[in-house]
Design a protein around this motif. Sequence first.
Motif, mmCIF file in Angstrom:
data_model
loop_
_atom_site.group_PDB
_atom_site.id
_atom_site.type_symbol
_atom_site.label_atom_id
_atom_site.label_comp_id
_atom_site.label_asym_id
_atom_site.label_seq_id
_atom_site.Cartn_x
_atom_site.Cartn_y
_atom_site.Cartn_z
ATOM 1 N N ARG A 5 0.846 -1.193 0.000
ATOM 2 C CA ARG A 5 0.000 0.000 0.000
ATOM 3 C C ARG A 5 0.877 1.236 0.000
ATOM 4 N NH1 ARG A 5 -5.319 -1.561 0.845
ATOM 5 N NH2 ARG A 5 -5.471 -3.766 1.369
ATOM 6 N N HIS A 6 0.578 2.133 -0.929
ATOM 7 C CA HIS A 6 1.398 3.336 -1.098
ATOM 8 C C HIS A 6 0.489 4.565 -1.154
ATOM 9 C CE1 HIS A 6 4.922 0.841 -2.065
ATOM 10 N NE2 HIS A 6 4.070 0.081 -2.719
ATOM 11 N N GLU A 63 -5.128 -0.426 -12.585
ATOM 12 C CA GLU A 63 -6.557 -0.122 -12.507
ATOM 13 C C GLU A 63 -6.743 1.253 -11.879
ATOM 14 O OE1 GLU A 63 -10.760 -1.881 -10.693
ATOM 15 O OE2 GLU A 63 -8.851 -2.745 -10.049
ATOM 16 N N LEU A 64 -7.246 2.189 -12.657
ATOM 17 C CA LEU A 64 -7.429 3.560 -12.211
ATOM 18 C C LEU A 64 -8.859 3.747 -11.705
ATOM 19 C CD1 LEU A 64 -5.584 5.310 -15.178
ATOM 20 C CD2 LEU A 64 -4.657 4.710 -12.921
ATOM 21 N N GLY A 65 -8.993 4.127 -10.440
ATOM 22 C CA GLY A 65 -10.309 4.264 -9.847
ATOM 23 C C GLY A 65 -10.883 2.915 -9.464
ATOM 24 N N CYS A 66 -10.140 2.167 -8.650
ATOM 25 C CA CYS A 66 -10.523 0.786 -8.337
ATOM 26 C C CYS A 66 -11.665 0.683 -7.349
ATOM 27 C CB CYS A 66 -9.319 0.031 -7.797
ATOM 28 S SG CYS A 66 -8.708 0.663 -6.208
ATOM 29 N N GLY A 67 -11.935 1.746 -6.578
ATOM 30 C CA GLY A 67 -12.976 1.670 -5.569
ATOM 31 C C GLY A 67 -12.662 0.603 -4.531
ATOM 32 N N VAL A 68 -13.667 -0.188 -4.176
ATOM 33 C CA VAL A 68 -13.506 -1.222 -3.145
ATOM 34 C C VAL A 68 -12.955 -2.518 -3.706
ATOM 35 C CG1 VAL A 68 -15.349 -0.269 -1.702
ATOM 36 C CG2 VAL A 68 -15.886 -2.000 -3.439
ATOM 37 N N GLY A 69 -12.623 -2.539 -5.003
ATOM 38 C CA GLY A 69 -12.074 -3.755 -5.600
ATOM 39 C C GLY A 69 -13.107 -4.624 -6.285
ATOM 40 N N ALA A 93 -9.094 0.462 1.580
ATOM 41 C CA ALA A 93 -9.054 -0.443 2.723
ATOM 42 C C ALA A 93 -9.826 -1.734 2.456
ATOM 43 C CB ALA A 93 -9.621 0.261 3.961
ATOM 44 N N ARG A 94 -10.723 -1.710 1.468
ATOM 45 C CA ARG A 94 -11.505 -2.915 1.134
ATOM 46 C C ARG A 94 -10.804 -3.806 0.097
ATOM 47 N NH1 ARG A 94 -17.022 -2.112 2.728
ATOM 48 N NH2 ARG A 94 -17.036 -0.338 4.178
#
Length: 243
Positions: A5-6, A63-69, A93-94
């Motif tokens: 995580r960055h 992936e640009l704009g991944c949201g919660v995955g 975090a998800r």
Amino acid sequence: MTDERHDQGQDRGHDERREGYRGTGPGAITPDGCAVDLYARLPVNDEPEVIAGAVPPGASLLELGCGVGRMTHPLLDLGFRVTAVDESAEMLARVRGARTVRSPIERLDLGERFDVVLLASFLVHAGSLDVRRGLLDTCRRHVAPDGCVLIQREGEDAHTNVPRERPLGTDGLLRVASATPVAEGVDQVHVEYEFPDARWTQTFLSRPMGRAEFEQALTEAGLAVDEYLTEDRIWVRARPVAV
């Protein structure tokens, strides 16, 4: 796989709300009005299969704009090596199993190239022309010379066929309530999500683009359409143009 995580240091302070964007409902709301708890409920449709059918197996994918995955996790299951980017710490975090980077997309500069850059969720229709240029410049900056950019566009009737609604999963309802012009070429779109136990809304700015305008925007970013991947032309594969 161990999560990495960055947080890009130059982007601190980016939690401020974006002008013209807002959301309501339970849980955290991101700067562009997205509700984190809502996005965790949204079903996965056929997007991972469309992506997998358009790129080499096992490709490195930004992936640009991944949201919660929602798409990250199926893409990982399909064998892709995913770096997932979002500006919301609550969204990231998800995400599990992928390298994650917290940053606004239009300011991202990882100094790396990827086989595939993914710009989904209709982000290319950003209300701000500067933001749209920034999004596409980020795509071009991170795609390998022999790689591709996959872009998800709005449907051609997205701003004219309103109000409209459709089922969302097994017990939800998505309603596009309005698309109201607020500036030249820009609409303010209001969407409602209803479930038996919760309700969310999102209001955002969107700039409709016909095929010619879309392709011109790609040209300005050093990209060119390689193929429209779906019959409705919502999914597009673009290639970097050699300089």
